[in-house]
Design an enzyme around this catalytic site. Structure first.
Site, PDB file in Angstrom:
ATOM      1  N   GLU A 191       0.737  -1.245  -0.018  1.00 22.70           N
ATOM      2  CA  GLU A 191      -0.191  -0.084   0.041  1.00 22.70           C
ATOM      3  C   GLU A 191       0.811   1.194   0.188  1.00 22.70           C
ATOM      4  O   GLU A 191       0.790   1.949   0.989  1.00 22.70           O
ATOM      5  CB  GLU A 191      -0.794   0.026   1.212  1.00 22.70           C
ATOM      6  CG  GLU A 191      -2.004  -1.115   1.478  1.00 22.70           C
ATOM      7  CD  GLU A 191      -2.740  -1.170   2.572  1.00 22.70           C
ATOM      8  OE1 GLU A 191      -2.090  -0.709   3.683  1.00 22.70           O
ATOM      9  OE2 GLU A 191      -3.869  -1.688   2.499  1.00 22.70           O
ATOM     10  N   GLU A 384      -5.374  -8.088  -0.682  1.00 16.89           N
ATOM     11  CA  GLU A 384      -5.847  -8.016   0.684  1.00 16.89           C
ATOM     12  C   GLU A 384      -7.518  -7.824   0.382  1.00 16.89           C
ATOM     13  O   GLU A 384      -7.778  -6.893  -0.276  1.00 16.89           O
ATOM     14  CB  GLU A 384      -5.209  -7.076   1.658  1.00 16.89           C
ATOM     15  CG  GLU A 384      -3.980  -7.317   2.081  1.00 16.89           C
ATOM     16  CD  GLU A 384      -3.343  -6.105   3.086  1.00 16.89           C
ATOM     17  OE1 GLU A 384      -4.472  -5.450   3.598  1.00 16.89           O
ATOM     18  OE2 GLU A 384      -2.419  -5.871   2.996  1.00 16.89           O
TER      19      GLU A 384
HETATM   20  C1  BG6 Z   1      -4.457  -3.126   5.224  1.00 17.05           C
HETATM   21  C2  BG6 Z   1      -2.692  -3.396   5.791  1.00 17.05           C
HETATM   22  O1  BG6 Z   1      -4.512  -1.775   5.085  1.00 17.05           O
HETATM   23  O2  BG6 Z   1      -5.241  -3.097   6.319  1.00 17.05           O
HETATM   24  C3  BG6 Z   1      -2.942  -4.342   6.915  1.00 17.05           C
HETATM   25  O3  BG6 Z   1      -2.045  -3.630   4.669  1.00 17.05           O
HETATM   26  C4  BG6 Z   1      -3.917  -4.422   7.811  1.00 17.05           C
HETATM   27  O4  BG6 Z   1      -1.549  -4.517   7.389  1.00 17.05           O
HETATM   28  C5  BG6 Z   1      -5.416  -4.503   7.146  1.00 17.05           C
HETATM   29  O5  BG6 Z   1      -4.038  -5.376   8.803  1.00 17.05           O
HETATM   30  C6  BG6 Z   1      -6.446  -4.547   7.873  1.00 17.05           C
HETATM   31  O6  BG6 Z   1      -6.481  -3.333   8.857  1.00 17.05           O
HETATM   32  P1  BG6 Z   1      -6.377  -3.399  10.376  1.00 17.05           P
HETATM   33  O7  BG6 Z   1      -6.279  -2.150  10.798  1.00 17.05           O
HETATM   34  O8  BG6 Z   1      -7.929  -4.003  10.471  1.00 17.05           O
HETATM   35  O9  BG6 Z   1      -5.547  -4.493  10.746  1.00 17.05           O
END
Ligand code: BG6
Length: 484
Positions: A191, A384
């Site tokens: 990201e 993701e």
């Molecule tokens: C993404 C990141 O932005 O979101 C991850 O690359 C992160 O590292 C994921 O875990 C989900 O966000 P969060 O804050 O719920 O863990």
């Protein structure tokens, strides 16, 4: 009829700092994520407020001296460092075709600028990737997912120092040489647009140490673009068959109304939050609209004469993004807000939200895929996607997470629609395949996995793994190649 290709890469993802633990083992140096403080007694509001998006010198200095792990969840993660073989067995049982993880820079170069790499660190990843290969699981490796050696802040001031480009490229080169045989897809930066929205995580800046914060952020981002391009150049020389990608957190944006002001605002939001980054990485140059943005914000960054060619000669093979939710653009500042990944956003009345206020929007994924493919015509990887929720471990050690199954099912359906629309989709690495520490709020109770980890917010628990209902669902989904 679903549209997934025979070789579609069904996968799972997480990052080193959120999973490995072992923060000071086998020669690992301290990194920026090891310094993020959390208190399990904090209220919801305190948890949100203390996300360390803007790290302060005071917190940073205190954390550097603190040897007690208790308040630093990234120091323990889920002990993947010790447990990785067992976890990989579960991934194999699940039928994963690909596993996305990141490499911890400070395991390889504890201070970032050491003369020689740390052999123990290299061996950990070598063994991990070999074990993936044994289980027929491909590897998608992120070179930097937020955690950089702290020395790169204390000695160099983070990414605003151009010296970090050389140090990063040397680190990347070491990985290509030592681990290259075991990795299929490389992602130089997780990201990359996060640097703008979370400058501590993204570009290792401490707000109160910067005279002009925004200027420093864009200087960091420029250095990361060059580092990204040079890593790709170096990687291609060493590993001609590997694929190198670019990634953003995708902030898909809708119009609040058909008021032309909102329409213009949407264009600006898309450019500023998303396209700027993918344009540079995929098209190899700064887009024309940045000139005006920089002028209006009074930003003047140092760009060397050779940078233009570095960017244009080394564009990415594929693009990828994290997708959790969509957002709404409007010039009306009174609209109701809801929280979200990295930034808060206007509430969309048509969408439901997770317990953390993240708006659930499967069709937004199809929109994001179409939009990105249409703009660049490059293959896409969904790096993701998933839902954070408070799962309950029942007395008989079951986790009935039908909300996660629903979330995944609806998003996967929209991926199939996008492929039908003509999008070239390489794969899907669901986030985070096993419960890990949340990156935003540092909570262990914000669980994304299809595998439950018995660990509490304060680090206590058996650390045993249990299969959730979604484990069996995702396994079947993979077996049926998305025919669900
Ligand atoms: C993404 C990141 O932005 O979101 C991850 O690359 C992160 O590292 C994921 O875990 C989900 O966000 P969060 O804050 O719920 O863990």
């Amino acid at each position: 009829m679903n549209k997934f290709t025979e070789n579609f890469l069904w996968g799972g993802a997480f990052s080193a700092s959120q999973s490995e633990g072992a923060w000071n083992k086998d020669g690992k140096g301290i990194d920026t994520q090891d310094l993020r403080y959390f208190d399990s007694l904090w209220t919801r509001e305190e948890r949100d407020k203390n996300r360390n998006i803007n790290m302060t010198s005071k917190i940073f200095e205190k954390a550097l001296k603190d040897t007690d792990d208790k308040h630093y969840p990234f120091r323990w993660g889920i002990d993947f460092y010790e447990n990785y073989k067992n976890d990989l067995d579960l991934f194999q049982e699940l039928g994963l075709k690909i596993f996305r993880t990141s490499i911890s820079w400070s395991r390889i170069f504890p201070n970032g600028d050491d003369k020689e790499p740390n052999e123990a660190g290299i061996n950990f990843y070598l063994n991990l990737f070999k074990e993936c290969q044994k289980r027929n699981i491909k590897v998608f490796a992120t070179i930097l997912h937020y955690n950089i050696p702290v020395n790169l802040i204390t000695k160099y001031g983070g990414w605003k120092n151009r010296k970090l480009i050389d140090l990063y490229v040397r680190y990347a080169k070491t990985l290509f040489e030592k681990l290259g045989n075991y990795v299929d897809f490389w992602l130089p930066f997780n990201e990359i647009n996060c640097s703008k929205f979370n400058p501590y995580n993204g570009c290792a800046l401490i707000k109160d140490q910067e005279k002009d914060y925004e200027q420093a952020i864009f200087q960091c981002i420029h250095h990361q673009f060059i580092a990204n391009a040079l890593a790709i150049k170096t990687g291609r020389e060493i590993l001609p068959n590997a694929k190198f990608g670019g990634m953003i957190a995708r902030f898909t944006t809708y119009l609040a109304t058909c008021n032309p002001n909102d329409v213009m605002q949407k264009i600006l939001d898309e450019n500023y939050k998303n396209y700027f980054y993918t344009d540079v990485m995929a098209r190899g140059k700064y887009p024309s609209y940045t000139k005006r943005t920089f002028e209006e914000k009074n930003i003047s960054i140092k760009i060397l004469p050779e940078d233009e060619k570095i960017l244009s000669d080394n564009t990415v093979d594929f693009l990828s993004f994290s997708y959790y939710m969509s957002m709404v653009s409007s010039t009306d500042s009174t609209l109701e807000k809801t929280s979200g990944n990295l930034v808060s956003r206007n509430k969309n009345p048509y969408l439901k939200a997770s317990e953390w206020g993240w708006q659930i929007d499967p069709i937004g994924l199809r929109i994001s895929l179409n939009d990105m493919y249409d703009r660049y015509q490059l293959p896409i990887f969904i790096a993701e996607n998933g839902i954070g929720a408070k799962d309950i471990l029942t007395e008989d050690k079951k986790i009935h997470d039908e909300y996660r199954i629903e979330y995944l099912k609806e998003h996967i359906k929209q991926m199939s629609e996008a492929i039908h629309d003509g999008v070239e989709l390489l794969g899907y690495t669901m986030w985070g395949i096993i419960d890990i520490v949340s990156c935003g709020t540092l909570e262990m109770s914000k669980r994304y996995g299809v595998i439950y980890v018995d660990r509490n917010e304060d680090g206590n628990g058996t650390n045993l793994r249990y299969k959730k209902d979604s484990f069996y669902w995702y396994k079947e989904c993979i077996e049926k190649n998305g025919n669900i």
